[in-house]
Write an enzyme that holds these catalytic residues in place. Structure first.
Site, PDB file in Angstrom:
ATOM      1  N   LEU A  84      -8.330   8.266  -6.534  1.00 39.11           N
ATOM      2  CA  LEU A  84      -7.542   8.383  -5.321  1.00 39.11           C
ATOM      3  C   LEU A  84      -6.162   7.844  -5.649  1.00 39.11           C
ATOM      4  O   LEU A  84      -6.044   6.789  -6.285  1.00 39.11           O
ATOM      5  CB  LEU A  84      -8.160   7.569  -4.176  1.00 39.11           C
ATOM      6  N   ASP A  85      -5.115   8.554  -5.231  1.00 37.74           N
ATOM      7  CA  ASP A  85      -3.779   8.088  -5.579  1.00 37.74           C
ATOM      8  C   ASP A  85      -3.404   6.838  -4.783  1.00 37.74           C
ATOM      9  O   ASP A  85      -4.111   6.429  -3.860  1.00 37.74           O
ATOM     10  CB  ASP A  85      -2.744   9.208  -5.426  1.00 37.74           C
ATOM     11  N   LYS A  86      -2.294   6.249  -5.142  1.00 38.49           N
ATOM     12  CA  LYS A  86      -1.866   4.970  -4.567  1.00 38.49           C
ATOM     13  C   LYS A  86      -1.775   5.011  -3.053  1.00 38.49           C
ATOM     14  O   LYS A  86      -2.084   4.025  -2.369  1.00 38.49           O
ATOM     15  CB  LYS A  86      -0.507   4.587  -5.168  1.00 38.49           C
TER      16      LYS A  86
ATOM     17  N   THR B 165      -3.482   6.927  -0.985  1.00 34.09           N
ATOM     18  CA  THR B 165      -4.706   7.416  -0.353  1.00 34.09           C
ATOM     19  C   THR B 165      -5.718   6.286  -0.253  1.00 34.09           C
ATOM     20  O   THR B 165      -5.915   5.528  -1.202  1.00 34.09           O
ATOM     21  CB  THR B 165      -5.314   8.583  -1.153  1.00 34.09           C
TER      22      THR B 165
END
Length: 237
Positions: free
Chosen positions: A109-111, A113
Site C-alpha cells: 500500500l502506498d504512503k 493509502t
C-alpha cells in the site's frame, strides 16, 4: 505441512528468529540458557527441531513463521529502505524486525493509502498471494475530487479499460457507488497504483484510499497502527 519446521543448527536458529547474532547465540548456549527437550544444550552446532528448543525456559517465538494482519496508517511506506521514510515494520517488536528471512508485506500500500496489509516472513506465501494466478479479491474504498462519471461501473466491469503505458487491459473489477464522490472497488490484480490510475483515467483524482478487505479478511475493530496475528493455515493451499 507447509509450515513445518526443519531441523536446524541452534546458533543459526536463534539468529534467524531475531534473538541475537550467531556469535551471541554460542555464548548463550555456553551459559546454559538454551535447552533441547529439557536438556541443557552444550553444542551450538547441534541440529534440533525448533519445537523442542527453549531459551531461558520459554518456547521459541513463532519458529514456523509469522503471518500478521496490520491496519496500516497513512504516512508509512512498505519498503525496508529507510531513505523512503518511516515504514510499517517500525510498528513491530524489535526481535521480529531482526528475523531472517525478514518480514515483508504481501503486496504494498502506498504512503497515502491506509487499511489492511498482510505481513509475513514466509516467502512462499508472498509469492502465492501476489501471483496473478491466485486472483485474491481486494476491496478498496475511495473518495474522489469529482462526481463519478455515468457508466463507470460498467466500464470497470468490462475488462476493457486500458491504462497508460500498460499493454494489457485491466481485469474486470466491481465498482459499488456509495455516494456521488465515494466508491468501493474490488480488484483481483495488483498493478502499480492501480486504483488511483483507474479513476484518474476517467478524470477523477483519488483524495483518500483505504483497503478494507484482502480475500476473506477484514480489519474488524483493529485500530490504525495495530496488528494481530493470524493462524499459520489462514491461506492453506
Amino acid at each position: 505441512m507447509a509450515n513445518a519446521c526443519p531441523m536446524r543448527r541452534l546458533d543459526q536458529l536463534l539468529a534467524n528468529l531475531g534473538y541475537c547474532s550467531r556469535r551471541e547465540a554460542r555464548a548463550w548456549i555456553q551459559d546454559g540458557r538454551v535447552t533441547v527437550r529439557g536438556a541443557v544444550a552444550d553444542d551450538f552446532g547441534t541440529k534440533a527441531d525448533p519445537a523442542d528448543v527453549r531459551v531461558d525456559g520459554e518456547p521459541l517465538d513463532h519458529p514456523a513463521g509469522l503471518l500478521l494482519l496490520l491496519h496500516k496508517p497513512v504516512g508509512l511506506v512498505c519498503s525496508h529502505d529507510e531513505r523512503e521514510g518511516p515504514n510499517v515494520y517500525g510498528l513491530l517488536p524489535e526481535r521480529w524486525r531482526r528475523r531472517n528471512p525478514q518480514i515483508t508485506s504481501i503486496g504494498r500500500l502506498d504512503k497515502d493509502t491506509s487499511g489492511l496489509l498482510l505481513l509475513t516472513d514466509r516467502s512462499e506465501l508472498v509469492h502465492r498471494l501476489t501471483s496473478p494466478k491466485h486472483k485474491v479479491p481486494k476491496v478498496y474504498r475511495a473518495t474522489l475530487d469529482a462526481d463519478l462519471p455515468a457508466g463507470l461501473a460498467a466500464l470497470f466491469a468490462s475488462g476493457t479499460l486500458q491504462l497508460k503505458d500498460e499493454k494489457a487491459p485491466c481485469a474486470p473489477a466491481e465498482l459499488k457507488i456509495i455516494s456521488a464522490r465515494e466508491a468501493e472497488l474490488t480488484l483481483t490484480e495488483g498493478r502499480y497504483h492501480q486504483v488511483r490510475r483507474m479513476f484518474a483515467s476517467q478524470g477523477c483524482e483519488v483524495l483518500t484510499l483505504h483497503r478494507a478487505r484482502f480475500g476473506h479478511l477484514d480489519l474488524g475493530a483493529l485500530p490504525a497502527g495495530q496488528w494481530r496475528e493470524l493462524p499459520a493455515d489462514t491461506f492453506a493451499a
